[in-house]
Write a protein that holds these residues in place. Sequence first.
Motif, mmCIF file in Angstrom:
data_model
loop_
_atom_site.group_PDB
_atom_site.id
_atom_site.type_symbol
_atom_site.label_atom_id
_atom_site.label_comp_id
_atom_site.label_asym_id
_atom_site.label_seq_id
_atom_site.Cartn_x
_atom_site.Cartn_y
_atom_site.Cartn_z
ATOM 1 N N UNK A 76 -33.407 -95.774 -39.364
ATOM 2 C CA UNK A 76 -33.114 -95.542 -40.775
ATOM 3 C C UNK A 76 -31.782 -94.819 -40.974
ATOM 4 N N UNK A 77 -31.354 -94.719 -42.215
ATOM 5 C CA UNK A 77 -30.120 -93.956 -42.485
ATOM 6 C C UNK A 77 -30.399 -92.478 -42.218
ATOM 7 N N UNK A 78 -29.324 -91.730 -41.964
ATOM 8 C CA UNK A 78 -29.522 -90.292 -41.717
ATOM 9 C C UNK A 78 -28.782 -89.521 -42.804
ATOM 10 N N UNK A 79 -29.419 -88.518 -43.343
ATOM 11 C CA UNK A 79 -28.761 -87.703 -44.373
ATOM 12 C C UNK A 79 -28.896 -86.235 -43.989
ATOM 13 N N UNK A 80 -27.720 -85.593 -43.788
ATOM 14 C CA UNK A 80 -27.739 -84.151 -43.497
ATOM 15 C C UNK A 80 -27.154 -83.419 -44.683
ATOM 16 N N UNK A 81 -27.871 -82.421 -45.166
ATOM 17 C CA UNK A 81 -27.380 -81.610 -46.287
ATOM 18 C C UNK A 81 -27.016 -80.240 -45.726
ATOM 19 N N UNK A 82 -25.756 -79.868 -45.962
ATOM 20 C CA UNK A 82 -25.267 -78.615 -45.367
ATOM 21 C C UNK A 82 -24.915 -77.644 -46.505
ATOM 22 N N UNK A 83 -25.778 -76.688 -46.820
ATOM 23 C CA UNK A 83 -25.494 -75.767 -47.927
ATOM 24 C C UNK A 83 -24.607 -74.605 -47.466
ATOM 25 N N UNK A 84 -23.863 -74.050 -48.426
ATOM 26 C CA UNK A 84 -23.049 -72.874 -48.074
ATOM 27 C C UNK A 84 -23.784 -71.596 -48.421
ATOM 28 N N UNK A 85 -24.738 -71.705 -49.294
ATOM 29 C CA UNK A 85 -25.599 -70.570 -49.642
ATOM 30 C C UNK A 85 -26.937 -71.131 -50.090
#
Length: 588
Positions: A76-85
Amino acid sequence: MQPQSSATQSAYRSFVRQNSDADHIISLRKQMEQLNTIGKRFVAANDRFQVHHALLATLQELYSFSACSILLKGDPVELSIIPRYPLNSAFIQAMIQRIARAASVIGFQGISAQELAVVADLDAPDDLASFSYDTPFESTSIGDFLNIPLTVESRIIGMLSLFDEHEGAFDTDLLQLTTMIADYAAVALENVRLRERQRALWEEAEHERNRLELIISSMAEGLLITNAFGVITSLNSSAQHLFSLADVDLQLKPHTSLRQLAASTKINWLLDFAEIVDQALGGNVVMNRELTAGTNSETVPLTLSVSAAPLYDTNQNINRPIGVVTVLNDITSIKQIEKLKDEFVSIVSHELRTPLTAIKGYTQHLIRRIERRIRDIRSKQESSNPPIELSESYDLRSLHIVQSETEHLERLVSDLLDLSRVQWGELDLQYTSFYLADVLNERVRLAQVSAEQHAIQLDIQVQDSRIIADQLRIGQVFGNVLDNAIKFSPPGKQVTVLLQGKDDEYLISVIDQGIGVSPESFDHIFERFYRIRSVANRQYTGIGMGLFVAKAIVEAHGGSIGFSSNQDGGSTFYFSLPRVPKTSNLHL
Ligand code: ADP
């Protein structure tokens, strides 16, 4: 203020140009240094998380933003969410909505926000790793966002997105630089992906190799593999066990060829084994070859069944095997059972012989008595013309049949006895000098009695048929072949027996007009218990032993046996016998 004179003007222009060139060079150098630092960050990244962090660190130097995300194509597709806070879940859900919409624009087909939500992965330090509902950050809506395709060699592999809670957060002046950074990240991510794939493939191959090794080592059959020079390259524990049973210590001679091993240890069966390996190296498949690996002092010596096949490389270069795979089986227990079976047959045959000898003797005695009586009666009846049919004549014919059938039974018993002798190499020949023609004559006479409806013709084409051989056994061989010729031809047909002399041997041929031998049986007809499985053959009795024993006896005399198909449909079985045994010192 600009200088007035033209000379001064040109000097001024050159000064300005030089200074602006210098500024340009300085700013260029700065940019290059910056790019170099960015490049180094991405090159150093070993996994996708390190790429994410390199990206985050670089983007932070340009913008102030709430979070970024990386969407990668795949199944499947990969989704990474990278928050700063810390972000609240409503903001993240809004991000996912935007990502799904932008993704469909750059070629991610039909991917919905729900699907993305399932695969989404929060890549954040521990304190940011869970969505918080009571953080100071309360914004649930996105003020501004930026989507940049991630490309490798003009191929879109994913999408980088930046999100901020404030409107107008992303300055489009920096778009070019951000795209460059995205390209760095794309290459780094692709490298990571390739490396991960390579590692997965390697691990899979390693796993398969271990599994194969485990299977091979736990195989009950011995497995021995050699290279193209016949040098043992691997052998499993079963093979090691079999070698140790046969008193061959392979540990002492690592990396020696089987042939060298055989030569240095002077072990006979190893020589045969090396021979089998050589045959396989020559491109042949050898099946179930029996090797006696134990000593003859044992009742049933350790016996191995060896099969070998050439090993070709994956390119299937069938001209040159790269080695040989051999499979070894310990068949000693099967041999033990065979031995027991043969011993049983041998005992039973011996027991049968005694009554048979008595029947034969008494029948002979009765025949002589009746013949004498008939002669006496005939001499008294000389005058009566035509002679009266005597009841004794009928008795005599009956006794002749009993005699012939007893002979047949005796031959069967002899075959049974010989079967085990042949099997265990115990065929003992009693050589005497006799006339071959006499033996053939006698057997034909006996056979003719029970085969009244067949015409048996004997054609002796030699003057002197003296031979040194085992008379009883030669009679047995001829009797078997003659019996078959009669048995496998319909009544009324002729069987011709030919005795010819050729150099220092005799050739005996039995020609019949019977059912013939089908081509698929050509290679098997002399095998033990082989009988042709045809409708025509089913009506005839027999156990497929006669020709096996006949072959063994003829070959023990130094002769050979064979057959050919006749043009009229019948067959000719022939065997040759040396006049004088080749291995004997006897002379005529
Ligand atoms: P048996 O005759 O007891 O079956 P043999 O070993 O003598 O065993 O013969 C093996 C087989 O060879 C026979 O069953 C038969 O199928 C075939 N055979 C032998 N001789 C002949 C023959 N003269 N004509 C046709 N088939 C024959």
